[in-house]
Design a protein around this motif. Structure first.
Motif, PDB file in Angstrom:
ATOM      1  N   GLU A  17       6.829   3.155  -3.409  1.00  0.00           N
ATOM      2  CA  GLU A  17       5.967   4.310  -3.208  1.00  0.00           C
ATOM      3  C   GLU A  17       5.610   4.473  -1.740  1.00  0.00           C
ATOM      4  O   GLU A  17       5.787   3.568  -0.939  1.00  0.00           O
ATOM      5  N   GLY A  18       5.105   5.635  -1.417  1.00  0.00           N
ATOM      6  CA  GLY A  18       4.598   5.925  -0.085  1.00  0.00           C
ATOM      7  C   GLY A  18       3.092   6.119  -0.151  1.00  0.00           C
ATOM      8  O   GLY A  18       2.568   6.643  -1.132  1.00  0.00           O
ATOM      9  N   ILE A  19       2.400   5.677   0.883  1.00  0.00           N
ATOM     10  CA  ILE A  19       0.945   5.805   0.939  1.00  0.00           C
ATOM     11  C   ILE A  19       0.575   6.547   2.207  1.00  0.00           C
ATOM     12  O   ILE A  19       0.991   6.176   3.304  1.00  0.00           O
ATOM     13  N   ASP A  20      -0.198   7.612   2.066  1.00  0.00           N
ATOM     14  CA  ASP A  20      -0.652   8.419   3.204  1.00  0.00           C
ATOM     15  C   ASP A  20       0.509   8.895   4.072  1.00  0.00           C
ATOM     16  O   ASP A  20       0.429   8.898   5.302  1.00  0.00           O
ATOM     17  N   THR A  73       3.978  16.130  -2.096  1.00  0.00           N
ATOM     18  CA  THR A  73       3.123  14.985  -2.376  1.00  0.00           C
ATOM     19  C   THR A  73       2.853  14.172  -1.107  1.00  0.00           C
ATOM     20  O   THR A  73       3.730  14.020  -0.270  1.00  0.00           O
ATOM     21  N   PHE A  74       1.614  13.667  -0.981  1.00  0.00           N
ATOM     22  CA  PHE A  74       1.267  12.714   0.072  1.00  0.00           C
ATOM     23  C   PHE A  74       1.400  11.278  -0.434  1.00  0.00           C
ATOM     24  O   PHE A  74       1.285  10.340   0.334  1.00  0.00           O
ATOM     25  N   HIS A  75       1.594  11.107  -1.735  1.00  0.00           N
ATOM     26  CA  HIS A  75       1.706   9.776  -2.342  1.00  0.00           C
ATOM     27  C   HIS A  75       2.930   9.754  -3.267  1.00  0.00           C
ATOM     28  O   HIS A  75       2.801   9.746  -4.487  1.00  0.00           O
ATOM     29  N   PRO A  76       4.136   9.752  -2.676  1.00  0.00           N
ATOM     30  CA  PRO A  76       5.348   9.771  -3.498  1.00  0.00           C
ATOM     31  C   PRO A  76       5.585   8.441  -4.208  1.00  0.00           C
ATOM     32  O   PRO A  76       5.292   7.380  -3.656  1.00  0.00           O
ATOM     33  N   ILE A  77       6.087   8.504  -5.409  1.00  0.00           N
ATOM     34  CA  ILE A  77       6.443   7.305  -6.170  1.00  0.00           C
ATOM     35  C   ILE A  77       7.909   7.436  -6.573  1.00  0.00           C
ATOM     36  O   ILE A  77       8.274   8.325  -7.327  1.00  0.00           O
ATOM     37  N   TRP A  78       8.745   6.549  -6.023  1.00  0.00           N
ATOM     38  CA  TRP A  78      10.175   6.577  -6.326  1.00  0.00           C
ATOM     39  C   TRP A  78      10.553   5.564  -7.399  1.00  0.00           C
ATOM     40  O   TRP A  78      11.236   5.899  -8.346  1.00  0.00           O
ATOM     41  N   ASN A  79      10.203   4.297  -7.201  1.00  0.00           N
ATOM     42  CA  ASN A  79      10.651   3.207  -8.070  1.00  0.00           C
ATOM     43  C   ASN A  79      12.159   3.234  -8.254  1.00  0.00           C
ATOM     44  O   ASN A  79      12.672   3.148  -9.360  1.00  0.00           O
ATOM     45  N   GLU A  80      12.871   3.360  -7.137  1.00  0.00           N
ATOM     46  CA  GLU A  80      14.337   3.398  -7.136  1.00  0.00           C
ATOM     47  C   GLU A  80      14.872   2.166  -6.406  1.00  0.00           C
ATOM     48  O   GLU A  80      14.334   1.766  -5.381  1.00  0.00           O
TER      49      GLU A  80
END
Length: 111
Positions: free
Chosen positions: A43-46, A72-79
């Motif tokens: 994920e990405g934070i800020d 999104t400012f908080h992307p979640i990939w889980n890739e």
């Protein structure tokens, strides 16, 4: 932590694992004799990009990219991105991680 022009532009959480026959039996079924590095982009934070964000990871001439997430400012990939270690006796040391907003690099870091 990603830097761009000397300012922090967010954080990308990664999980990096070495996969060999000993610790990852599924590798035997892949048909390759080479060990791999598995990079899970979580994920990405800020992250200061919202239009179209993706992460690109480079290792030893190999390039892998996550899917693109939008708005999104908080992307979640889980890739998980998998790289082959071409020469196990002399592996490259750095993974280069780049974050892009559409086609513009917004940050870069090494692991």
């Amino acid at each position: 932590t990603f830097m761009h022009r000397s300012e922090v532009c967010g954080h990308i959480l990664l999980d990096v694992a070495l996969r060999t026959y000993a610790n990852y039996p599924l590798l035997q079924r892949s048909g390759s004799n080479l060990p791999t590095i598995a990079v899970k982009v979580m994920e990405g934070i800020d992250v200061k990009a919202i239009e179209a964000l993706h992460v690109q990871v480079l290792y030893d001439g190999q390039v892998r990219k996550t899917s693109t997430l939008e708005d999104t400012f908080h992307p979640i990939w889980n890739e998980t991105l998998v790289f082959f270690i071409q020469d196990p006796t002399d592996p490259q040391e750095d993974l280069v991680v780049e974050a892009y907003n559409e086609s513009i690099m917004i940050g870069k870091g090494t692991v």
